[in-house]
Motif scaffolding. Structure first.
Motif, mmCIF file in Angstrom:
data_model
loop_
_atom_site.group_PDB
_atom_site.id
_atom_site.type_symbol
_atom_site.label_atom_id
_atom_site.label_comp_id
_atom_site.label_asym_id
_atom_site.label_seq_id
_atom_site.Cartn_x
_atom_site.Cartn_y
_atom_site.Cartn_z
ATOM 1 N N THR A 162 59.596 -61.106 39.498
ATOM 2 C CA THR A 162 58.232 -60.812 39.931
ATOM 3 C C THR A 162 57.475 -62.090 40.274
ATOM 4 O OG1 THR A 162 58.175 -58.808 38.563
ATOM 5 C CG2 THR A 162 56.058 -59.725 39.254
ATOM 6 N N VAL A 163 57.621 -63.106 39.441
ATOM 7 C CA VAL A 163 56.958 -64.391 39.702
ATOM 8 C C VAL A 163 57.417 -64.949 41.048
ATOM 9 C CG1 VAL A 163 56.744 -66.790 38.962
ATOM 10 C CG2 VAL A 163 56.613 -64.948 37.264
ATOM 11 N N ALA A 213 54.349 -69.327 28.336
ATOM 12 C CA ALA A 213 55.385 -68.610 27.598
ATOM 13 C C ALA A 213 54.931 -67.204 27.259
ATOM 14 C CB ALA A 213 55.742 -69.360 26.314
ATOM 15 N N GLY A 214 55.910 -66.357 26.949
ATOM 16 C CA GLY A 214 55.609 -65.016 26.486
ATOM 17 C C GLY A 214 54.956 -65.058 25.115
ATOM 18 N N LYS A 215 54.053 -64.117 24.865
ATOM 19 C CA LYS A 215 53.290 -64.096 23.622
ATOM 20 C C LYS A 215 54.051 -63.363 22.528
ATOM 21 C CE LYS A 215 48.701 -62.952 21.793
ATOM 22 N NZ LYS A 215 47.363 -62.405 22.132
ATOM 23 N N ALA A 233 53.507 -59.770 33.425
ATOM 24 C CA ALA A 233 53.777 -60.582 34.608
ATOM 25 C C ALA A 233 52.503 -61.085 35.268
ATOM 26 C CB ALA A 233 54.614 -59.774 35.602
ATOM 27 N N GLU A 234 51.481 -60.234 35.320
ATOM 28 C CA GLU A 234 50.225 -60.629 35.951
ATOM 29 C C GLU A 234 49.617 -61.843 35.242
ATOM 30 O OE1 GLU A 234 45.815 -58.688 37.012
ATOM 31 O OE2 GLU A 234 47.358 -57.498 36.008
ATOM 32 N N ARG A 249 48.498 -67.657 34.612
ATOM 33 C CA ARG A 249 48.499 -68.862 33.777
ATOM 34 C C ARG A 249 49.222 -70.017 34.474
ATOM 35 N NH1 ARG A 249 45.809 -65.507 31.734
ATOM 36 N NH2 ARG A 249 44.491 -66.552 33.275
ATOM 37 N N ILE A 250 50.322 -69.717 35.175
ATOM 38 C CA ILE A 250 51.000 -70.774 35.943
ATOM 39 C C ILE A 250 50.057 -71.316 37.011
ATOM 40 C CG2 ILE A 250 52.913 -71.296 37.524
ATOM 41 C CD1 ILE A 250 54.569 -69.174 36.049
ATOM 42 N N ALA A 251 49.354 -70.409 37.677
ATOM 43 C CA ALA A 251 48.392 -70.828 38.704
ATOM 44 C C ALA A 251 47.289 -71.695 38.093
ATOM 45 C CB ALA A 251 47.795 -69.607 39.387
#
Length: 407
Positions: free
Chosen positions: A253-254, A335-337, A354-355, A360-362
């Protein structure tokens, strides 16, 4: 342990072989740290019939090569104060049996064989007593307290193996029983320590140790050629690529939603990971496995490091050591929570879907950071093996001083 107690003898039973070179290992690092002040016998996972007959896993071949390297000796001092025992005896492959008294008889048979080999090794080392640490093996280690009679028996709970069918078949019944009868349960995650406390009040959280000496951004300046050719921004992951622990759908998705980002995956894949599907995307690159000393240079070449961990029974209590490695390089991380990841929330962006992961990467790429590189590095270096092993030996010491000592 306190200085007055002096050097202690430790026997460690492990499912992670000493001769494995490509994968990191909590228990090997723990053994090395203990050996700095104590004497340690590391017991390699004994081979069983299936391992000896199967060529696919390569376990028997690697063990044979290790023994051959040591001139055929099965008990060798590999480092100062650290001996490795590679059991000669083959154990029975009994996991297929139904979970009945027949299995218990067969499992005790295996335990007796293993205990006899350990007892002979301990005798040859001249040890009169020892502390036994069982590396998360609720099957082969189930009867070792009765068979070996250690001063203290520690169950090191580092993963929820009951989420794996092999372990669940008999471990669902045996692990709670084992945790109830050992002297101490030590865990590297708060989640697992809380789970263990349901069965044994002597359950302690000892944290996670990491060996971060190689992860120095000041010495990782040369960018490897195979990643230098990949455009920026590079969103990277380094570690085992397995569907049991990583969310391949999230990675897909990313990559699809942000075709302007390059997703770089480093590590060996297994059949459960959607390698073919991801490899078909133009902005996903698999660079294959790298040796441990190569990894820091690849991490240094990334713009954002990720841990797209799937949330399941295996990972819910997992402490991902790679997060400390990422942070030790001063890199921003998404990272995943999970409950364990809450320990990192001052330095790592945590996402639940995913959203959020993409957002967060952005944020990181747009300059929104939680902490500075220097703060990340300092935080990672709080998680040393000296600290983790120190917490463990302090807990053991309390037990030793509260009970009669054997001679």
């Amino acid at each position: 342990m306190n200085k007055s107690s002096g050097a202690t003898n430790f026997v460690i039973t492990s499912r992670q072989p000493w001769e494995e070179k490509q994968l990191g290992s909590n228990i090997r690092d723990m053994a090395r740290t203990l050996a700095e002040n104590h004497r340690v016998l590391f017991v390699n996972e004994p081979l069983d019939w299936s391992a000896r007959l199967s060529k696919k896993s390569g376990r028997a071949q690697r063990r044979d090569a290790f023994v051959a390297e040591n001139k055929g000796q099965h008990l060798v001092e590999t480092e100062k104060n650290l001996w490795v025992l590679s059991p000669k005896s083959l154990l029975g492959s009994f996991n297929w049996l139904p979970d009945t008294s027949l299995y218990d008889w067969a499992n005790r048979y295996n335990g007796t064989i293993l205990a006899n080999e350990i007892r002979l090794a301990v005798k040859s080392l001249g040890w009169k007593s020892f502390v036994l640490i069982n590396d998360n093996d609720m099957l082969q280690g189930f009867y070792l307290k009765e068979l070996l009679k250690p001063e203290v028996y520690v169950y090191y709970l580092r993963d929820n193996f009951l989420a794996v069918d092999f372990w669940k078949r008999h471990g669902e019944r045996l692990e709670p029983l084992l945790m109830s009868k050992v002297d101490l349960v030590a865990s590297n995650s708060l989640y697992l320590a809380n789970q263990a406390a349901r069965y044994n009040p002597r359950s302690v959280y000892v944290g996670q140790g990491c060996d971060l000496k190689m992860f120095d951004p000041a010495t990782s300046n040369e960018i490897p050629a195979d990643i230098a050719s990949i455009p920026k921004p590079r969103i990277g992951y380094a570690g085992a690529l397995t569907g049991l622990r990583l969310d391949g759908n999230l990675i897909e998705t990313v990559a699809k939603q942000r075709p302007d980002w390059q997703v770089v995956l480093i590590g060996a894949t297994d059949d459960s990971f959607p390698t073919e599907r991801l490899n078909a995307l133009p902005n996903v690159t698999f660079l294959g496995p790298k040796s441990p000393h190569q990894i820091p240079a690849y991490l240094a070449a990334m713009d954002v490091l990720i841990n797209p961990q799937v949330l399941n029974e295996v990972t819910i209590g997992n402490y991902p050591r790679k997060i400390d490695e990422y942070l030790a390089m001063g890199k921003p991380v998404v990272a995943g929570k999970t409950e364990t990841m809450s320990l990192f929330d001052q330095h790592v962006y945590l996402a639940e879907n995913a959203e959020q992961f993409i957002a967060r990467i952005a944020d990181v790429l747009n300059g929104k950071i939680l902490s500075t590189p220097e703060e990340r590095i300092a935080f990672a270096w709080e998680h040393t093996w000296a600290n983790s092993v120190g917490a463990l030996t302090d807990a053991i010491d309390q037990l030793l001083v509260s009970q009669p000592q054997t001679t």
